[in-house]
Write a protein that holds these residues in place. Structure first.
Motif, PDB file in Angstrom:
ATOM      1  N   LEU A  64     -34.034   4.031  10.487  1.00 58.90           N
ATOM      2  CA  LEU A  64     -33.735   3.053   9.460  1.00 58.90           C
ATOM      3  C   LEU A  64     -32.671   3.548   8.495  1.00 58.90           C
ATOM      4  O   LEU A  64     -32.103   2.771   7.740  1.00 58.90           O
ATOM      5  CB  LEU A  64     -35.012   2.707   8.685  1.00 58.90           C
ATOM      6  N   CYS A 100     -40.536   5.827  12.418  1.00 59.48           N
ATOM      7  CA  CYS A 100     -39.208   5.270  12.676  1.00 59.48           C
ATOM      8  C   CYS A 100     -38.231   5.482  11.523  1.00 59.48           C
ATOM      9  O   CYS A 100     -37.117   4.946  11.575  1.00 59.48           O
ATOM     10  CB  CYS A 100     -39.323   3.770  12.956  1.00 59.48           C
ATOM     11  N   GLN A 101     -38.603   6.197  10.506  1.00 60.64           N
ATOM     12  CA  GLN A 101     -37.766   6.288   9.319  1.00 60.64           C
ATOM     13  C   GLN A 101     -36.335   6.730   9.611  1.00 60.64           C
ATOM     14  O   GLN A 101     -35.383   6.181   9.064  1.00 60.64           O
ATOM     15  CB  GLN A 101     -38.399   7.218   8.284  1.00 60.64           C
ATOM     16  N   LEU A 111     -43.307  -6.287  16.345  1.00 64.37           N
ATOM     17  CA  LEU A 111     -41.857  -6.097  16.417  1.00 64.37           C
ATOM     18  C   LEU A 111     -41.201  -7.257  17.165  1.00 64.37           C
ATOM     19  O   LEU A 111     -40.188  -7.806  16.726  1.00 64.37           O
ATOM     20  CB  LEU A 111     -41.561  -4.767  17.105  1.00 64.37           C
ATOM     21  N   LYS A 116     -35.186  -5.450  12.330  1.00 64.65           N
ATOM     22  CA  LYS A 116     -35.743  -5.582  13.674  1.00 64.65           C
ATOM     23  C   LYS A 116     -34.950  -4.740  14.666  1.00 64.65           C
ATOM     24  O   LYS A 116     -35.534  -4.046  15.513  1.00 64.65           O
ATOM     25  CB  LYS A 116     -35.745  -7.044  14.115  1.00 64.65           C
ATOM     26  N   CYS A 167     -35.727   2.335  17.544  1.00 67.27           N
ATOM     27  CA  CYS A 167     -36.742   3.381  17.421  1.00 67.27           C
ATOM     28  C   CYS A 167     -37.750   3.282  18.564  1.00 67.27           C
ATOM     29  O   CYS A 167     -38.104   4.273  19.195  1.00 67.27           O
ATOM     30  CB  CYS A 167     -37.449   3.254  16.081  1.00 67.27           C
ATOM     31  N   ASP A 205     -41.457  -2.723   4.906  1.00 63.45           N
ATOM     32  CA  ASP A 205     -40.172  -2.090   4.628  1.00 63.45           C
ATOM     33  C   ASP A 205     -39.809  -2.199   3.156  1.00 63.45           C
ATOM     34  O   ASP A 205     -39.312  -1.243   2.553  1.00 63.45           O
ATOM     35  CB  ASP A 205     -39.100  -2.740   5.495  1.00 63.45           C
ATOM     36  N   TYR A 209     -44.174   2.495  11.877  1.00 65.51           N
ATOM     37  CA  TYR A 209     -43.090   2.353  10.904  1.00 65.51           C
ATOM     38  C   TYR A 209     -42.702   3.709  10.318  1.00 65.51           C
ATOM     39  O   TYR A 209     -41.518   4.034  10.209  1.00 65.51           O
ATOM     40  CB  TYR A 209     -43.509   1.403   9.784  1.00 65.51           C
ATOM     41  N   PHE A 252     -43.840  -6.219   9.109  1.00 67.78           N
ATOM     42  CA  PHE A 252     -42.872  -5.126   8.984  1.00 67.78           C
ATOM     43  C   PHE A 252     -41.864  -5.392   7.873  1.00 67.78           C
ATOM     44  O   PHE A 252     -41.408  -4.459   7.206  1.00 67.78           O
ATOM     45  CB  PHE A 252     -42.138  -4.903  10.303  1.00 67.78           C
ATOM     46  N   LEU A 274     -35.817  -1.051  14.227  1.00 64.77           N
ATOM     47  CA  LEU A 274     -37.144  -0.736  14.750  1.00 64.77           C
ATOM     48  C   LEU A 274     -37.166  -0.797  16.273  1.00 64.77           C
ATOM     49  O   LEU A 274     -37.859  -0.006  16.930  1.00 64.77           O
ATOM     50  CB  LEU A 274     -38.176  -1.682  14.151  1.00 64.77           C
ATOM     51  N   GLN A 275     -36.412  -1.723  16.853  1.00 64.91           N
ATOM     52  CA  GLN A 275     -36.317  -1.778  18.310  1.00 64.91           C
ATOM     53  C   GLN A 275     -35.643  -0.535  18.864  1.00 64.91           C
ATOM     54  O   GLN A 275     -36.073   0.016  19.886  1.00 64.91           O
ATOM     55  CB  GLN A 275     -35.548  -3.034  18.744  1.00 64.91           C
TER      56      GLN A 275
END
Length: 425
Positions: free
Chosen positions: A417, A413-414, A46, A55, A61, A388, A410, A384, A58-59
C-alpha cells in the motif's frame, strides 16, 4: 504521540513483520506460535470491493506468494465469533490461527467469585446450553415462553452458579428466539449470517485457563472487566476494586508480562484504579468509550466529558470507541476521520477500534457499527475501505474483529500500500 512498550512502533512492525517467517512463528521469547492461515474470506471481501487504487494494491498483495503473518494490529474480538461460539477455546484457537496477535477474554465472576470468560455476567441463557441442563433451575429467572404478546425470556448469570458448574456447560452462538414456546426453540436464535455448525461443543474457560491458553498460543491478551449485573459489593464484601484487582492478579500470578496485557473497561474508574494500583499493567489499560449512550457526539467536543486532554491527564494512554465514532463522510461521501478521532490523536492518545465484521452483510449500510458512514457503504468489500481509513488516516493501533483473518490480511499487505496513500502514522 506517546508510544508504550509493545505499542512502540506497532504500525511499523506490521510492515516489518511481513518480511520474515520467524516473526509469524515465534514471539520474542521464543514461544512457539501456530502458523497463520487466512482462509477464503479476505479474498471474498477483496473481490467485492469497488474498483480503485486500494483494491488494486490489495490484489497485488494477494498475488504475492509468501507466508501470512500474525500481527498485533489484528485483535480477536471474543475470539472468532463470526463462526465459532464466542469466548470458547475453539473460538480463541481460530483467532490465533488467523493471525490475531491479541485475543480478548471478557471477564466476569461466578457465585464462588471465580473469573470466567463471558461477554456479560447474565448471558448464559443466550450464549450457552444452560437452559437445556439441570442448572436451569438455578437461573435468576426461569425460561418463560412466548405467550402471543410478551417475548420468550430467561435470565441466567455466571453468579447463579459455581465455577465447577460453569465448566459443565457448552458455549453456543449468542442468540435467542423471542417467539419460542419451548427451550429448544429459544436456543435457536442465531443470526442468519452466522452459523451453528460449531455450536454443539464450545469449550468454556475460566479466566485463568484463558491466560494459559493464550500463553500457549503465543498471543497477547486483552481482558475486559465486565460491568457487574448484581449489586456491588457482592454478598456484602466483594467490592468493585476487589474485582478489578483480581483480574490483574491472575495475570501477575501466571507470569504474564505487563507488555503482553491490555486490560479494558467501559468504567473509567476501573482504568484509573489499574493506573494507580497496578501501574505496570495500567500503562496499557484501555478505556472503552461507550459514552454515546450518554449523549456523546463524535463531531461535538462539548459532549465529551471528560475531554481527551483530561483523559490523558488521568494517565490514560489508550482509548477504544466503536468504529462509527472514529469516522464520518465528507461532501463527496468519502470516509474521513471524525473530530473525535482527530482530538484523541492530538491529545496523545492511542486508539483501538471495535468491532469489524460484527454487523453482517454491508449491502444495506452496515447497521449500528457503520451508522456515521452509511452513505459510503454498499457492499462487503467496503470493509477494507473503512479499515484502510482507520489505519492510515485515523491512525489506530489495532482493530477488533469477529473474523481476525480480514485484519491480518490487511496488516500483512502494508508494504504493497506504500505509495498508494500516505504511510501509516
Amino acid at each position: 504521540m506517546k508510544r508504550i512498550w509493545a505499542l512502540k512502533g506497532l504500525i511499523a512492525t506490521v510492515a516489518i513483520c511481513t518480511a520474515t517467517v520467524a516473526c509469524a512463528n515465534h514471539d520474542p521469547k521464543g514461544k512457539s506460535k501456530s502458523s497463520v492461515e487466512l482462509g477464503p474470506r479476505p479474498y471474498y471481501l477483496l473481490a467485492d470491493m469497488d474498483e480503485g487504487p486500494l483494491k488494486q494494491a490489495l490484489q497485488d498483495c494477494a498475488n504475492q506468494p509468501r507466508p501470512q503473518q500474525a500481527s498485533d494490529f489484528s485483535i480477536g474480538h471474543r475470539g472468532a465469533p463470526l463462526q465459532f461460539p464466542e469466548h470458547t477455546e475453539e473460538s480463541y484457537r481460530a483467532a490465533a490461527r488467523m493471525g490475531a496477535g491479541i485475543v480478548e477474554c471478557d471477564a466476569t465472576f461466578t457465585k464462588d467469585r471465580e473469573l470466567v470468560c463471558r461477554h456479560s455476567q447474565c448471558d448464559l441463557h443466550t450464549s450457552t446450553n444452560i437452559l437445556d441442563t439441570d442448572l436451569a433451575g438455578q437461573c435468576s429467572e426461569p425460561f418463560t415462553p412466548f405467550d402471543g404478546s410478551n417475548p420468550a425470556s430467561a435470565r441466567c448469570c455466571t453468579s447463579d452458579i459455581t465455577l465447577a458448574q460453569f465448566k459443565t456447560l457448552k458455549g453456543k452462538m449468542d442468540g435467542s428466539n423471542p417467539r419460542a414456546t419451548t427451550v429448544e426453540e429459544y436456543l435457536k436464535g442465531t443470526a442468519g449470517w452466522r452459523t451453528d455448525l460449531y455450536s454443539q461443543s464450545g469449550t468454556l474457560l475460566s479466566h485463568r485457563e484463558s491466560i494459559a491458553l493464550f500463553q500457549q498460543l503465543g498471543v497477547k491478551m486483552t481482558p475486559e472487566l465486565k460491568a457487574p449485573q448484581v449489586s456491588m459489593p457482592y454478598e456484602g464484601d466483594y467490592r468493585q476494586q476487589d474485582y478489578a484487582n483480581q483480574l490483574i492478579e491472575e495475570y501477575r500470578q501466571a507470569g504474564a508480562p505487563p507488555q503482553d496485557v491490555f486490560p479494558q473497561s467501559f468504567n473509567l474508574k476501573d482504568v484509573r484504579y489499574w493506573i494507580g494500583h497496578h501501574p505496570r499493567y495500567g500503562q496499557q489499560a484501555v478505556y472503552l468509550d461507550g459514552r454515546d449512550s450518554q449523549g456523546l457526539d463524535p463531531q461535538n467536543p462539548g459532549t465529551w466529558q471528560p475531554d481527551m486532554d483530561t483523559l490523558a491527564g488521568y494517565g490514560v494512554n489508550i482509548i477504544a470507541p466503536p468504529l462509527w465514532m472514529l469516522v464520518t463522510v465528507d461532501g463527496s461521501n468519502r470516509i474521513v476521520p471524525s473530530a473525535y478521532a482527530r482530538a484523541a490523536r492530538a491529545a496523545g492518545l492511542d486508539i483501538i477500534a471495535w468491532s469489524l465484521e460484527r454487523s453482517g452483510p454491508l449491502v444495506n449500510g452496515g447497521g449500528w457499527y457503520y451508522q456515521s458512514i452509511q452513505p459510503a457503504i454498499n457492499n462487503d468489500g467496503d470493509t477494507f475501505t473503512l479499515l484502510d481509513v482507520l489505519a492510515r488516516d485515523v491512525g489506530v493501533i489495532g482493530v477488533f474483529s469477529d473474523w481476525p483473518a480480514t485484519i491480518s490480511f490487511y496488516a500483512s499487505c502494508q508494504k504493497f500500500l506504500h505509495g498508494k496513500r500516505p504511510a501509516l502514522p
